[in-house]
Motif scaffolding. Sequence first.
Motif, PDB file in Angstrom:
ATOM      1  N   TYR A   8       0.830  -1.206   0.000  1.00  0.00           N
ATOM      2  CA  TYR A   8       0.000   0.000   0.000  1.00  0.00           C
ATOM      3  C   TYR A   8       0.865   1.256   0.000  1.00  0.00           C
ATOM      4  CZ  TYR A   8      -4.279  -2.674   0.951  1.00  0.00           C
ATOM      5  OH  TYR A   8      -5.346  -3.531   0.862  1.00  0.00           O
ATOM      6  N   PHE A  12       0.482   4.097  -2.706  1.00  0.00           N
ATOM      7  CA  PHE A  12      -0.088   5.368  -2.273  1.00  0.00           C
ATOM      8  C   PHE A  12       0.945   6.322  -1.680  1.00  0.00           C
ATOM      9  CE2 PHE A  12      -3.718   2.437  -2.026  1.00  0.00           C
ATOM     10  CZ  PHE A  12      -4.695   3.161  -2.704  1.00  0.00           C
ATOM     11  N   CYS A  15       0.574   9.920  -2.611  1.00  0.00           N
ATOM     12  CA  CYS A  15      -0.667  10.462  -2.039  1.00  0.00           C
ATOM     13  C   CYS A  15      -0.501  10.758  -0.557  1.00  0.00           C
ATOM     14  CB  CYS A  15      -1.810   9.472  -2.227  1.00  0.00           C
ATOM     15  SG  CYS A  15      -2.370   9.275  -3.924  1.00  0.00           S
ATOM     16  N   SER A 114      -8.811   6.427   0.505  1.00  0.00           N
ATOM     17  CA  SER A 114      -9.301   5.413  -0.435  1.00  0.00           C
ATOM     18  C   SER A 114     -10.405   4.554   0.184  1.00  0.00           C
ATOM     19  CB  SER A 114      -8.149   4.506  -0.890  1.00  0.00           C
ATOM     20  OG  SER A 114      -8.541   3.719  -1.998  1.00  0.00           O
ATOM     21  N   GLU A 143      -8.760   9.455  -3.305  1.00  0.00           N
ATOM     22  CA  GLU A 143      -9.654   8.674  -4.147  1.00  0.00           C
ATOM     23  C   GLU A 143      -9.028   8.476  -5.529  1.00  0.00           C
ATOM     24  OE1 GLU A 143     -12.494   7.020  -3.913  1.00  0.00           O
ATOM     25  OE2 GLU A 143     -12.643   7.382  -1.754  1.00  0.00           O
ATOM     26  N   GLU A 144      -9.278   7.313  -6.098  1.00  0.00           N
ATOM     27  CA  GLU A 144      -8.885   7.088  -7.488  1.00  0.00           C
ATOM     28  C   GLU A 144      -9.929   7.739  -8.384  1.00  0.00           C
ATOM     29  OE1 GLU A 144      -8.318   3.555 -10.807  1.00  0.00           O
ATOM     30  OE2 GLU A 144      -8.634   3.009  -8.701  1.00  0.00           O
ATOM     31  N   LEU A 175     -16.157   3.934  -8.458  1.00  0.00           N
ATOM     32  CA  LEU A 175     -15.285   5.102  -8.484  1.00  0.00           C
ATOM     33  C   LEU A 175     -15.940   6.286  -9.187  1.00  0.00           C
ATOM     34  CD1 LEU A 175     -11.985   3.225  -9.432  1.00  0.00           C
ATOM     35  CD2 LEU A 175     -12.866   3.757  -7.141  1.00  0.00           C
ATOM     36  N   PHE A 208      -4.761   8.803  -8.943  1.00  0.00           N
ATOM     37  CA  PHE A 208      -5.247   9.137  -7.617  1.00  0.00           C
ATOM     38  C   PHE A 208      -5.300  10.647  -7.411  1.00  0.00           C
ATOM     39  CE2 PHE A 208      -3.135   4.984  -6.993  1.00  0.00           C
ATOM     40  CZ  PHE A 208      -4.239   4.251  -6.632  1.00  0.00           C
TER      41      PHE A 208
END
Length: 285
Positions: A8, A12, A15, A114, A143-144, A175, A208
């Motif tokens: 992860y 991410f 992000c 997410s 969020e994607e 999404l 993202f």
Amino acid sequence: DPAVPELYERIFGGCHLALAAAFSVLLGRLPVDRPVRVLEIGAGYGTATRHLLPLLPAGRAQYRFTDISRFFLNWAAETFAGTEGLEFGLLDLDRPAAAQGVPSGSIDIIVAASVLHDARRIEPMLTDLAATLAPGGMLLAIEETIFHPAYDLGMGLQQGFDRMTDRDLRPDHPLLSRTAWAEMLGRCGFTGARAVARPGSIPEALGFDVLLAQASETSRGLSETTVLEHARRRLPEHMIPRAVIALPALPLSANGKLDRAALAAMAPGRTVAVGLAPRTPLEAE
């Protein structure tokens, strides 16, 4: 599996850096004479949490780590043991937060890495989060929003990926695009929704976004104390409810009637009140 948080973090990582930078700025804008109240929803393995905890002001932070699974709460309690101001609790996005021990207007910053797309219905979920925030509180989310077929294929194999019921908004997968998130946030009580990741940055290139939105600056005018005081002035003692929970709206059944079973599940043994912000001085009175 310790490999999962590492995976992860690789996915991410960019992000999380943008999330932490925005979180730090928001913390700096809060009053210094009271506790900082943070709610993280869908915290999972805490891959975002570990970037945020070191930024909290010493001695006045209240950080609530929540997830729908006790597995993650137990894992986090062990991983972050001894962290000042950190507490843990279950929280289901599909139920009002006020019915799960998080009173309306009690949070300064909500962090959602997410997870918002996991809600069965986006609109009531966002409306409830707006009500959970104090006036002027902030929602900070990952969020994607750019869809890559390979991502959709991989995510689509996960259990519950297609659990959404608002098919008019999300007909194919859960999404939403950046534009759709901004529109929904504005419809549900937030203002100034925007992406804070730099254009062309790694998070954006991967699809993202780090999203930021603010709750209304005005108080919603309803609190448990206010309602109970009002009731005590007008009702005999035996009619005073033991407690009150403020909800953005009453739960309705498929045919539009009050869903009493849903009310009982939200807060067994408690009295539930519904309130909207007063629009005029007369309504406030």
